[in-house]
Design a protein around this motif. Structure first.
Motif, mmCIF file in Angstrom:
data_model
loop_
_atom_site.group_PDB
_atom_site.id
_atom_site.type_symbol
_atom_site.label_atom_id
_atom_site.label_comp_id
_atom_site.label_asym_id
_atom_site.label_seq_id
_atom_site.Cartn_x
_atom_site.Cartn_y
_atom_site.Cartn_z
ATOM 1 N N TYR A 114 0.840 -1.206 0.000
ATOM 2 C CA TYR A 114 0.000 0.000 0.000
ATOM 3 C C TYR A 114 0.874 1.255 0.000
ATOM 4 O O TYR A 114 0.568 2.245 -0.680
ATOM 5 C CB TYR A 114 -0.911 0.025 1.231
ATOM 6 C CG TYR A 114 -1.846 -1.154 1.346
ATOM 7 C CD1 TYR A 114 -2.527 -1.647 0.230
ATOM 8 C CD2 TYR A 114 -2.057 -1.784 2.576
ATOM 9 C CE1 TYR A 114 -3.382 -2.731 0.344
ATOM 10 C CE2 TYR A 114 -2.907 -2.868 2.693
ATOM 11 C CZ TYR A 114 -3.566 -3.338 1.572
ATOM 12 O OH TYR A 114 -4.405 -4.408 1.688
ATOM 13 N N ASP A 115 1.939 1.218 0.743
ATOM 14 C CA ASP A 115 2.873 2.343 0.808
ATOM 15 C C ASP A 115 3.420 2.664 -0.583
ATOM 16 O O ASP A 115 3.424 3.816 -1.018
ATOM 17 C CB ASP A 115 4.003 1.981 1.771
ATOM 18 C CG ASP A 115 5.022 3.098 1.939
ATOM 19 O OD1 ASP A 115 4.666 4.270 1.721
ATOM 20 O OD2 ASP A 115 6.182 2.802 2.285
ATOM 21 N N ALA A 116 3.862 1.634 -1.286
ATOM 22 C CA ALA A 116 4.438 1.835 -2.622
ATOM 23 C C ALA A 116 3.399 2.378 -3.600
ATOM 24 O O ALA A 116 3.687 3.284 -4.395
ATOM 25 C CB ALA A 116 5.005 0.510 -3.141
ATOM 26 N N VAL A 117 2.178 1.847 -3.533
ATOM 27 C CA VAL A 117 1.112 2.295 -4.438
ATOM 28 C C VAL A 117 0.786 3.771 -4.216
ATOM 29 O O VAL A 117 0.692 4.570 -5.166
ATOM 30 C CB VAL A 117 -0.156 1.437 -4.246
ATOM 31 C CG1 VAL A 117 -1.355 2.066 -4.959
ATOM 32 C CG2 VAL A 117 0.073 0.021 -4.769
ATOM 33 N N LEU A 118 0.620 4.165 -2.961
ATOM 34 C CA LEU A 118 0.222 5.542 -2.657
ATOM 35 C C LEU A 118 1.373 6.525 -2.889
ATOM 36 O O LEU A 118 1.151 7.646 -3.352
ATOM 37 C CB LEU A 118 -0.287 5.637 -1.219
ATOM 38 C CG LEU A 118 -1.544 4.799 -0.930
ATOM 39 C CD1 LEU A 118 -1.979 4.966 0.529
ATOM 40 C CD2 LEU A 118 -2.686 5.180 -1.859
ATOM 41 N N LEU A 199 -12.801 -1.133 2.434
ATOM 42 C CA LEU A 199 -12.265 -1.637 1.175
ATOM 43 C C LEU A 199 -11.722 -3.046 1.384
ATOM 44 O O LEU A 199 -11.144 -3.341 2.434
ATOM 45 C CB LEU A 199 -11.130 -0.737 0.664
ATOM 46 C CG LEU A 199 -11.450 0.748 0.474
ATOM 47 C CD1 LEU A 199 -10.194 1.496 0.055
ATOM 48 C CD2 LEU A 199 -12.550 0.939 -0.546
ATOM 49 N N THR A 200 -11.908 -3.907 0.395
ATOM 50 C CA THR A 200 -11.354 -5.253 0.487
ATOM 51 C C THR A 200 -9.879 -5.222 0.104
ATOM 52 O O THR A 200 -9.449 -4.403 -0.718
ATOM 53 C CB THR A 200 -12.098 -6.221 -0.449
ATOM 54 O OG1 THR A 200 -11.977 -5.763 -1.789
ATOM 55 C CG2 THR A 200 -13.571 -6.309 -0.065
ATOM 56 N N LYS A 201 -9.113 -6.105 0.678
ATOM 57 C CA LYS A 201 -7.668 -6.110 0.448
ATOM 58 C C LYS A 201 -7.299 -6.514 -0.979
ATOM 59 O O LYS A 201 -6.155 -6.335 -1.396
ATOM 60 C CB LYS A 201 -6.974 -7.041 1.446
ATOM 61 C CG LYS A 201 -6.903 -6.457 2.851
ATOM 62 C CD LYS A 201 -5.847 -7.129 3.689
ATOM 63 C CE LYS A 201 -5.585 -6.373 4.977
ATOM 64 N NZ LYS A 201 -4.478 -6.932 5.765
ATOM 65 N N ASP A 206 -5.251 1.143 -8.763
ATOM 66 C CA ASP A 206 -5.817 2.410 -9.208
ATOM 67 C C ASP A 206 -7.076 2.768 -8.439
ATOM 68 O O ASP A 206 -7.336 3.947 -8.145
ATOM 69 C CB ASP A 206 -6.075 2.396 -10.721
ATOM 70 C CG ASP A 206 -6.986 1.249 -11.146
ATOM 71 O OD1 ASP A 206 -7.141 0.283 -10.372
ATOM 72 O OD2 ASP A 206 -7.540 1.316 -12.264
ATOM 73 N N ASN A 207 -7.865 1.765 -8.066
ATOM 74 C CA ASN A 207 -9.070 2.028 -7.278
ATOM 75 C C ASN A 207 -8.719 2.449 -5.851
ATOM 76 O O ASN A 207 -9.396 3.291 -5.253
ATOM 77 C CB ASN A 207 -9.973 0.796 -7.242
ATOM 78 C CG ASN A 207 -10.637 0.521 -8.581
ATOM 79 O OD1 ASN A 207 -10.734 1.417 -9.417
ATOM 80 N ND2 ASN A 207 -11.086 -0.698 -8.792
ATOM 81 N N LEU A 208 -7.651 1.869 -5.316
ATOM 82 C CA LEU A 208 -7.191 2.271 -3.983
ATOM 83 C C LEU A 208 -6.754 3.732 -3.997
ATOM 84 O O LEU A 208 -7.141 4.515 -3.118
ATOM 85 C CB LEU A 208 -6.026 1.384 -3.542
ATOM 86 C CG LEU A 208 -5.359 1.766 -2.216
ATOM 87 C CD1 LEU A 208 -6.332 1.638 -1.060
ATOM 88 C CD2 LEU A 208 -4.110 0.919 -1.971
ATOM 89 N N VAL A 209 -5.976 4.105 -4.984
ATOM 90 C CA VAL A 209 -5.516 5.498 -5.096
ATOM 91 C C VAL A 209 -6.701 6.443 -5.223
ATOM 92 O O VAL A 209 -6.768 7.493 -4.563
ATOM 93 C CB VAL A 209 -4.576 5.653 -6.310
ATOM 94 C CG1 VAL A 209 -4.310 7.122 -6.605
ATOM 95 C CG2 VAL A 209 -3.269 4.919 -6.056
ATOM 96 N N SER A 210 -7.667 6.092 -6.054
ATOM 97 C CA SER A 210 -8.837 6.933 -6.260
ATOM 98 C C SER A 210 -9.647 7.090 -4.975
ATOM 99 O O SER A 210 -10.048 8.203 -4.607
ATOM 100 C CB SER A 210 -9.717 6.340 -7.362
ATOM 101 O OG SER A 210 -10.893 7.098 -7.534
#
Length: 406
Positions: A114-118, A199-201, A206-210
């Motif tokens: 999650y850290d890397a994505v955000l 949110l499900t894991k 892209d949906n997490l970022v949004s």
């Protein structure tokens, strides 16, 4: 700054000069369509922010401007300072600080993901794998969203959310739960305790970022409304006290100095009585604008009440702060203030106090207040650093209400 009269030259001018803003004048004639077409082309190419000044204040005209990609729509009579403030607000929007997201997850691998994505999406992230440390870091990091695992060994996410909500300062921070739990009833029960989303894991990156960005954006907008003084756009009294306490705690941990300035306009009641409250409001806004221009991004500026302002300067000693504030004092005194019959001038007085001479925000504010009192008593229009008397006991000086009457 470049001025052009032909809408057809707008694109070429923007391509050549790369401005951050474009101000367009619409006069209600047939050429307005061509101008809006040029603006639409800029918006399609992710060009600069566009402000329109137009005589037509109708809803239809505003809608056409929005469809063309206009970000601000102003109608005469124009307030020059208001125009500048509006342009600066658009500039802050373009260069907005990254959203601050705190990730609380005991699963080190998932937290790193999650850290890397955000971070890849331009956000500032703090990862805590130990949920028991959350309260310790909230005040420092000041997250705009907390992304939290629901099932953790020592404490469940809903329990941690309830603990966070017990603190008034953190009550409105969005909390988004992440879990493999897909039972809608359980999700609703968890959110009812203090969460804002579930949110499900398995969510796509892209949906997490949004989801995170949308929540953080709304929180930032709401928080700005709650924390800002409506006239000057500066932090209000409560928000200023919170920021001062947080910055002071940070300076203590790192053994660095901080200077607090309490600033008060001289004879401001006379300004309102002589020139009217609208003129007085313009004076307050002019001073706020000057402070924002001359001080650093890291400095914290608030309207403390009425005609009084507070400024916290981290990593700054009184010896460093004094010439900066004195330069601002001189510039403000020379600045013409406008009223219907002409111009006038206003001065301010200020008191400075420093950490570590005063070790908590209440004593620091009190010392700066006393220094301000001395500046007023010495003739006003000056910046005075606190001395031994100001850092002493409160009983040794006049009380705060007496100071405000000067």
């Amino acid at each position: 700054m470049t001025a052009i009269a032909d809408a057809t030259a707008l694109g070429a001018c923007v391509g050549r000069d790369s401005p951050s803003h474009v101000i367009v004048r619409l006069r209600g004639g047939k050429e307005d369509g061509a101008v809006l077409d040029a603006v639409r082309d800029l918006a399609a190419a992710s060009g600069p922010a566009v402000t329109v000044i137009a005589d037509d204040a109708s809803m239809r005209a505003r809608i056409e401007a929005v469809r063309a990609g206009v970000e601000a729509y102003l109608t005469p009579p124009l307030d020059a300072l208001g125009l500048v403030e509006r342009l600066e607000s658009l500039k802050r929007g373009v260069r907005a600080d990254p959203y601050r997201v705190m990730i609380v997850d005991d699963d080190v691998t998932m937290a790193k993901y999650y850290d890397a994505v955000l971070r890849a999406a331009g956000m500032q992230v703090m990862v805590l794998n130990d949920p028991m440390k959350v309260i310790r870091y909230l005040a420092d990091f000041r997250p705009e969203l907390i992304l939290m695992d629901h099932y953790m060994p020592e404490i469940q996410g809903r329990e941690l959310a309830a603990v966070i909500r017990q603190e008034a300062a953190f009550d409105s921070i969005p909390i988004v739960f992440l879990s493999a739990e897909d039972d809608a009833t359980i999700q609703q029960r968890v959110m009812g305790i203090g969460g804002d989303d579930f949110l499900t894991k398995s969510i796509r990156a892209d949906n997490l970022v949004s989801a995170v960005a949308n929540r953080a954006r709304r929180f930032r907008a709401l928080r700005a409304t709650m924390l800002r003084d409506s006239l000057t756009g500066l932090l209000n009294h409560t928000a200023m006290k919170e920021r001062l306490a947080a910055d002071l705690a940070r300076m203590k941990r790192t053994d660095r100095p901080l200077t607090l300035c309490i600033l008060d306009l001289d004879h401001f009641k006379l300004v309102n009585d002589t020139y009217g409250h609208p003129a007085g409001d313009r004076v307050l806004r002019a001073l706020a604008h000057l402070l924002k221009q001359r001080l650093r991004v890291s400095d914290v500026i608030g309207r403390y009440g009425g005609e009084e302002f507070a400024i916290a300067l981290p990593d700054t000693s009184v010896e460093q702060a004094l010439p900066v504030l004195d330069e601002i004092r001189v510039a403000f005194a020379e600045m013409p203030q406008h009223h219907e019959g002409g111009t006038f001038h206003v001065t301010f007085s200020a008191g400075l106090a420093a950490f570590p001479r005063s070790e908590d925000s209440a004593r620091l504010t009190d010392a700066a207040d006393r220094a301000l009192y001395r500046a007023k008593a010495a003739g006003r229009d000056r910046v005075v650093p606190a001395g031994a008397v100001e850092y002493g006991s409160r009983d040794a000086m006049h009380d705060h209400d007496g100071m405000r009457a000067l």
